[in-house]
Motif scaffolding. Structure first.
Motif, mmCIF file in Angstrom:
data_model
loop_
_atom_site.group_PDB
_atom_site.id
_atom_site.type_symbol
_atom_site.label_atom_id
_atom_site.label_comp_id
_atom_site.label_asym_id
_atom_site.label_seq_id
_atom_site.Cartn_x
_atom_site.Cartn_y
_atom_site.Cartn_z
ATOM 1 N N GLY A 47 -3.135 0.290 2.586
ATOM 2 C CA GLY A 47 -4.210 0.784 3.308
ATOM 3 C C GLY A 47 -4.985 -0.346 3.929
ATOM 4 O O GLY A 47 -5.728 -0.231 4.914
ATOM 5 N N GLU A 48 -5.126 -1.394 3.035
ATOM 6 C CA GLU A 48 -5.776 -2.699 3.382
ATOM 7 C C GLU A 48 -4.891 -3.253 4.361
ATOM 8 O O GLU A 48 -4.115 -4.375 4.129
ATOM 9 C CB GLU A 48 -6.027 -3.637 2.335
ATOM 10 N N LEU A 49 -5.131 -3.035 5.678
ATOM 11 C CA LEU A 49 -4.307 -3.653 6.760
ATOM 12 C C LEU A 49 -4.040 -4.965 6.691
ATOM 13 O O LEU A 49 -2.978 -5.506 7.280
ATOM 14 C CB LEU A 49 -4.774 -3.008 8.150
ATOM 15 N N THR A 50 -5.251 -5.880 6.949
ATOM 16 C CA THR A 50 -5.035 -7.225 6.701
ATOM 17 C C THR A 50 -4.363 -7.617 5.860
ATOM 18 O O THR A 50 -4.052 -9.051 5.918
ATOM 19 C CB THR A 50 -6.509 -7.641 6.950
ATOM 20 N N LEU A 51 -3.678 -7.200 4.951
ATOM 21 C CA LEU A 51 -2.745 -7.545 3.614
ATOM 22 C C LEU A 51 -1.379 -7.099 4.058
ATOM 23 O O LEU A 51 -0.719 -7.725 3.287
ATOM 24 C CB LEU A 51 -3.589 -6.661 2.214
ATOM 25 N N GLN A 52 -1.034 -6.538 5.139
ATOM 26 C CA GLN A 52 0.433 -6.268 5.493
ATOM 27 C C GLN A 52 0.998 -7.573 5.638
ATOM 28 O O GLN A 52 0.662 -8.581 6.290
ATOM 29 C CB GLN A 52 0.423 -5.133 6.501
ATOM 30 N N GLY A 53 2.264 -7.385 5.143
ATOM 31 C CA GLY A 53 3.149 -8.681 5.576
ATOM 32 C C GLY A 53 2.944 -9.704 4.413
ATOM 33 O O GLY A 53 3.537 -10.848 4.410
ATOM 34 N N LYS A 54 2.322 -9.539 3.533
ATOM 35 C CA LYS A 54 2.073 -10.577 2.311
ATOM 36 C C LYS A 54 2.840 -10.211 1.084
ATOM 37 O O LYS A 54 2.513 -10.629 -0.039
ATOM 38 C CB LYS A 54 0.675 -10.621 2.115
ATOM 39 N N GLY A 55 3.792 -9.174 1.209
ATOM 40 C CA GLY A 55 4.609 -8.862 -0.189
ATOM 41 C C GLY A 55 4.162 -7.903 -0.971
ATOM 42 O O GLY A 55 4.935 -7.756 -1.963
ATOM 43 N N VAL A 56 3.043 -7.253 -0.842
ATOM 44 C CA VAL A 56 2.165 -6.503 -1.650
ATOM 45 C C VAL A 56 3.017 -5.176 -1.717
ATOM 46 O O VAL A 56 3.561 -4.436 -2.742
ATOM 47 C CB VAL A 56 0.782 -6.036 -1.479
ATOM 48 N N GLY A 57 3.762 -4.720 -0.490
ATOM 49 C CA GLY A 57 4.400 -3.659 -0.471
ATOM 50 C C GLY A 57 5.780 -3.720 -1.372
ATOM 51 O O GLY A 57 6.091 -2.841 -2.128
ATOM 52 N N GLY A 58 6.514 -4.837 -0.972
ATOM 53 C CA GLY A 58 7.721 -5.103 -1.802
ATOM 54 C C GLY A 58 7.437 -5.295 -3.302
ATOM 55 O O GLY A 58 8.338 -4.619 -4.269
ATOM 56 N N GLN A 59 6.391 -5.785 -3.854
ATOM 57 C CA GLN A 59 5.844 -5.725 -5.059
ATOM 58 C C GLN A 59 5.939 -4.193 -5.803
ATOM 59 O O GLN A 59 6.177 -3.877 -6.781
ATOM 60 C CB GLN A 59 4.709 -6.770 -5.461
ATOM 61 N N SER A 60 5.090 -3.458 -4.955
ATOM 62 C CA SER A 60 4.872 -2.149 -5.498
ATOM 63 C C SER A 60 6.173 -1.297 -5.432
ATOM 64 O O SER A 60 6.432 -0.422 -6.478
ATOM 65 C CB SER A 60 3.953 -1.417 -4.301
ATOM 66 N N LEU A 61 7.057 -1.699 -4.312
ATOM 67 C CA LEU A 61 8.295 -0.758 -4.589
ATOM 68 C C LEU A 61 9.414 -1.189 -5.813
ATOM 69 O O LEU A 61 9.765 -0.271 -6.385
ATOM 70 C CB LEU A 61 9.023 -1.297 -3.145
ATOM 71 N N LYS A 62 9.233 -2.404 -6.109
ATOM 72 C CA LYS A 62 9.726 -3.029 -7.399
ATOM 73 C C LYS A 62 9.207 -2.200 -8.507
ATOM 74 O O LYS A 62 10.074 -1.390 -9.574
ATOM 75 C CB LYS A 62 9.851 -4.220 -7.702
ATOM 76 N N LEU A 63 7.789 -1.965 -8.669
ATOM 77 C CA LEU A 63 7.289 -1.265 -9.867
ATOM 78 C C LEU A 63 7.626 0.099 -9.867
ATOM 79 O O LEU A 63 7.820 0.651 -10.812
ATOM 80 C CB LEU A 63 5.766 -1.679 -9.882
ATOM 81 N N CYS A 64 7.628 0.721 -8.561
ATOM 82 C CA CYS A 64 8.112 2.067 -8.564
ATOM 83 C C CYS A 64 9.572 2.414 -8.627
ATOM 84 O O CYS A 64 9.893 3.415 -9.563
ATOM 85 C CB CYS A 64 7.897 2.474 -6.837
ATOM 86 N N LEU A 65 10.662 1.287 -8.440
ATOM 87 C CA LEU A 65 11.775 1.472 -8.850
ATOM 88 C C LEU A 65 11.958 1.479 -10.265
ATOM 89 O O LEU A 65 12.488 2.106 -10.951
ATOM 90 C CB LEU A 65 12.610 0.624 -8.140
ATOM 91 N N ASP A 66 11.115 0.701 -10.820
ATOM 92 C CA ASP A 66 11.279 0.497 -12.340
ATOM 93 C C ASP A 66 10.546 1.758 -13.228
ATOM 94 O O ASP A 66 11.096 2.286 -13.986
ATOM 95 C CB ASP A 66 9.965 -0.643 -12.763
ATOM 96 N N TRP A 67 9.577 2.541 -12.466
ATOM 97 C CA TRP A 67 9.098 3.640 -13.099
ATOM 98 C C TRP A 67 10.239 4.817 -12.916
ATOM 99 O O TRP A 67 10.286 5.600 -13.975
ATOM 100 C CB TRP A 67 7.902 4.190 -12.129
ATOM 101 N N LEU A 68 10.808 4.837 -11.632
ATOM 102 C CA LEU A 68 12.025 5.976 -11.551
ATOM 103 C C LEU A 68 13.082 5.705 -12.757
ATOM 104 O O LEU A 68 13.522 6.641 -13.277
ATOM 105 C CB LEU A 68 12.517 5.754 -10.189
#
Lengths: 159, 159
Positions: B92-113
């Motif tokens: 949601g924090e648009l100016t943060l896009q492209g800095k790897g936060v999405g990828g890091q969240s996805l890894k955590l989410c896959l760990d959760w699954l």
């Protein structure tokens, strides 16, 4: 009979509201009317602005609907070290605009100023932002032609 | 030496996050990639969606920078009653896009699954959203040509 009247209250904005305020301020329909912003904010800009504030109060506008309160915008008062503070309204929940919440918040904000002894207030509104100008006019503000420019309408309130 | 590495964690999204999630979902740069939305949300639509959710978890993505955590987005997992949950990421924090936060969240989410016994996951991404597709590819998802359309890319993860 269920009342359809909205109920509005203010609460002091806190550090915990920063992300929400940032999200609202980052929407083009909102920053279009700002003086110095033409893109979504960075966290640095936003939190920098927050921590540099002086002589200013920021309130969260809360709306009660169907028995529950939610945060729908902010109202801020600047230049509290002068005898004519400047008020800014931001209804962040865009689909709520035009439903009277801005006007109700403004009234509460004028009441707040009165409590602390202020008798005057000012607003500087983008020329395109007719809805906001209307809100201030309805609350008793008068256009200040002398201080207005092509791009910015200045309105003054005197009790 | 100050580390420049971002630190990301997830927290369960709660009712108190609704306004923030609504503000993020109401930005055109974000809902442009949604299946069923082309305007800012109404509170009714947003809270309705929230209360109707089933077989789904919503997490807030939090980022630690300069010693402080802040909320920067959401990641959600749908179809938890199937053997192939569908993941959606929203920074949601648009100016943060492209800095790897999405990828890091996805890894955590896959760990959760993984913790809960899931071995597969799926993502359906708007064709225009190259950045998001890249995030899923880098996390090990493979394009599923059969399930993809002109407008929607389907990606599958199998452990």
């Amino acid at each position: 009979v269920k009342s359809t009247k909205h109920t509005v209250k203010l609460s002091p904005a806190t550090h915990n509201d920063l992300e929400l305020i940032m999200a609202w301020r980052s929407h083009p329909n909102i920053y279009h009317y700002f003086k110095q912003q033409n893109a979504p904010l960075t966290w640095e800009e936003h939190s920098g602005f927050w921590h540099r504030r002086k002589n200013r109060e920021d309130f969260i506008v809360e709306l009660r609907e169907n028995g529950a309160w939610r945060k729908v915008g902010t109202i801020n008062v600047n230049n509290l070290d002068s005898d004519m503070p400047e008020i800014g309204i931001l209804i962040g929940e865009l689909t709520l605009q035009g439903k009277g919440v801005g006007g109700q918040s403004l009234k509460l904000c004028l009441d707040w100023l009165k409590i602390f002894g202020y008798t005057k207030a000012k607003a500087v509104i983008h020329t395109d932002n007719k809805a906001s100008q209307q809100i201030f006019l309805q609350a008793g503000f008068k256009p200040d032609k002398k201080e207005s420019t092509k791009e910015w309408h200045c309105l003054i309130y005197e009790k």
